[in-house]
Motif scaffolding. Sequence first.
Motif, PDB file in Angstrom:
ATOM      1  N   PRO A 134       0.818  -1.216   0.000  1.00  0.00           N
ATOM      2  CA  PRO A 134       0.000   0.000   0.000  1.00  0.00           C
ATOM      3  C   PRO A 134       0.849   1.262   0.000  1.00  0.00           C
ATOM      4  O   PRO A 134       1.968   1.288   0.515  1.00  0.00           O
ATOM      5  CB  PRO A 134      -0.812  -0.122   1.296  1.00  0.00           C
ATOM      6  N   VAL A 135       0.314   2.320  -0.580  1.00  0.00           N
ATOM      7  CA  VAL A 135       0.991   3.602  -0.591  1.00  0.00           C
ATOM      8  C   VAL A 135       1.060   4.144   0.835  1.00  0.00           C
ATOM      9  O   VAL A 135       0.142   3.938   1.639  1.00  0.00           O
ATOM     10  CB  VAL A 135       0.237   4.592  -1.505  1.00  0.00           C
ATOM     11  N   ALA A 136       2.157   4.791   1.166  1.00  0.00           N
ATOM     12  CA  ALA A 136       2.294   5.398   2.499  1.00  0.00           C
ATOM     13  C   ALA A 136       1.334   6.570   2.618  1.00  0.00           C
ATOM     14  O   ALA A 136       1.301   7.447   1.742  1.00  0.00           O
ATOM     15  CB  ALA A 136       3.732   5.848   2.724  1.00  0.00           C
ATOM     16  N   LEU A 137       0.552   6.583   3.679  1.00  0.00           N
ATOM     17  CA  LEU A 137      -0.480   7.610   3.818  1.00  0.00           C
ATOM     18  C   LEU A 137       0.108   9.023   3.899  1.00  0.00           C
ATOM     19  O   LEU A 137      -0.529   9.987   3.469  1.00  0.00           O
ATOM     20  CB  LEU A 137      -1.348   7.324   5.046  1.00  0.00           C
ATOM     21  N   ASP A 138       1.315   9.159   4.443  1.00  0.00           N
ATOM     22  CA  ASP A 138       1.892  10.498   4.540  1.00  0.00           C
ATOM     23  C   ASP A 138       2.393  11.010   3.186  1.00  0.00           C
ATOM     24  O   ASP A 138       2.680  12.202   3.032  1.00  0.00           O
ATOM     25  CB  ASP A 138       3.024  10.528   5.575  1.00  0.00           C
ATOM     26  N   ARG A 139       2.453  10.106   2.186  1.00  0.00           N
ATOM     27  CA  ARG A 139       2.888  10.505   0.847  1.00  0.00           C
ATOM     28  C   ARG A 139       1.724  10.595  -0.136  1.00  0.00           C
ATOM     29  O   ARG A 139       1.855  11.197  -1.194  1.00  0.00           O
ATOM     30  CB  ARG A 139       3.921   9.507   0.314  1.00  0.00           C
ATOM     31  N   TRP A 140       0.617   9.981   0.229  1.00  0.00           N
ATOM     32  CA  TRP A 140      -0.536   9.951  -0.691  1.00  0.00           C
ATOM     33  C   TRP A 140      -1.155  11.332  -0.831  1.00  0.00           C
ATOM     34  O   TRP A 140      -1.256  12.093   0.127  1.00  0.00           O
ATOM     35  CB  TRP A 140      -1.577   8.963  -0.171  1.00  0.00           C
ATOM     36  N   PHE A 158      -4.305  12.737   3.142  1.00  0.00           N
ATOM     37  CA  PHE A 158      -5.242  11.800   3.757  1.00  0.00           C
ATOM     38  C   PHE A 158      -5.813  12.375   5.051  1.00  0.00           C
ATOM     39  O   PHE A 158      -6.980  12.172   5.367  1.00  0.00           O
ATOM     40  CB  PHE A 158      -4.565  10.452   4.021  1.00  0.00           C
ATOM     41  N   SER A 159      -5.001  13.120   5.771  1.00  0.00           N
ATOM     42  CA  SER A 159      -5.485  13.762   7.002  1.00  0.00           C
ATOM     43  C   SER A 159      -6.586  14.775   6.707  1.00  0.00           C
ATOM     44  O   SER A 159      -7.492  14.983   7.525  1.00  0.00           O
ATOM     45  CB  SER A 159      -4.335  14.431   7.748  1.00  0.00           C
ATOM     46  N   ASP A 160      -6.528  15.411   5.527  1.00  0.00           N
ATOM     47  CA  ASP A 160      -7.589  16.338   5.131  1.00  0.00           C
ATOM     48  C   ASP A 160      -8.906  15.590   4.921  1.00  0.00           C
ATOM     49  O   ASP A 160      -9.977  16.079   5.289  1.00  0.00           O
ATOM     50  CB  ASP A 160      -7.215  17.068   3.837  1.00  0.00           C
TER      51      ASP A 160
END
Length: 348
Positions: free
Chosen positions: A44-50, A66-68
């Motif tokens: 899976p793609v790293a969430l901090d980079r997505w 993703f946090s947004d």
Amino acid sequence: MDIRLNVMSEKPLNAETPAAHLQSWITANDAFFKRNQGEIMASPVALDRWRLFVRGMVKTEIELKFSDILAMPKIEAANTLECSGNGRSLLSEKASGNPWTIGGVGNAVWGGVRLSDILAGVGVMPEARHVGFEGLDKPLGSARIQFIRSIPLEKAMSSTLLVYEMNGEPLPLDHGFPLRALALGWTGANCVKWLKRITVSDQPVAGFFMDKVYRIFQKGEDPGAGEVVTGMPLKSIITSPADHDVLPVGTVTIRGAAYAGEARVVKVEASVDGGASWQAAEFIGPDEPYAWRRWEYRWRASHPGTYRILSRATDDEGRVQPPVADWNVLGYGNNGVREHSISIVIQG
């Protein structure tokens, strides 16, 4: 690969759910059918980079983390998702594509955000009419055609989610982690996975996956002139007993599911004599918009013999499931009544 699924192809991964795992209102994540056009990433793609990019005919183009997405109001909705070609192999005349039986369908509770909230935030231009989706998956085949689809703006604004949860868990990688589009009540072809880009435009997306496939057309016709596959047709399926089951004399409980996409199933009938007569089945379990309804019919099988059992559904718009679906080249939307042959025997 989950061994409970019936694999039709490995690359791209396409696998259907056996009827034994379609017996409850919720279809478990690891039993949910898998349908892909491209190659799923190995990890899976790293969430901090997505990032999710929103572009095109909007007043402000944005880039969301993703946090947004997580900071937006969360929406949870039950939705039955079906492959456009589900039931293709059950047509009387062969059609092109994966040989799905009844297992290219499942029901889940999805969690995410309204697409309309994102589009309202960027300001859609008045002349905009369509919303396109592109994912992170890599194309397969020599042509390397990216799977890109679009839906009308009206559908995007009224009943489309961007989901990151499936049955209370993070969206599995095979089902689009970290984010997928979910056009409620429409087939899986309209629900692009691994989202990375949303584009608003005044025209539908052009290309192979909009103009050559996911269209209803006949032999000799131009696929691009065919009707686009969108909503799911009215349909009921029998999940137990299985075709060719041998059962003892006594009470036989016939069970299944019925769904109608954006419409609501209001009646299911069962027949134990090949359609000569029909009896009302009873609904069991939840009744939610866009989700299938479970049903059962208790039949007193008092005489040994071979019986043809069927089911048919009716929706709130007065439509009745047809005995036989209209054929098309790619076998989409087969919602014809399916017959089960079972035997009743005296034991002992």
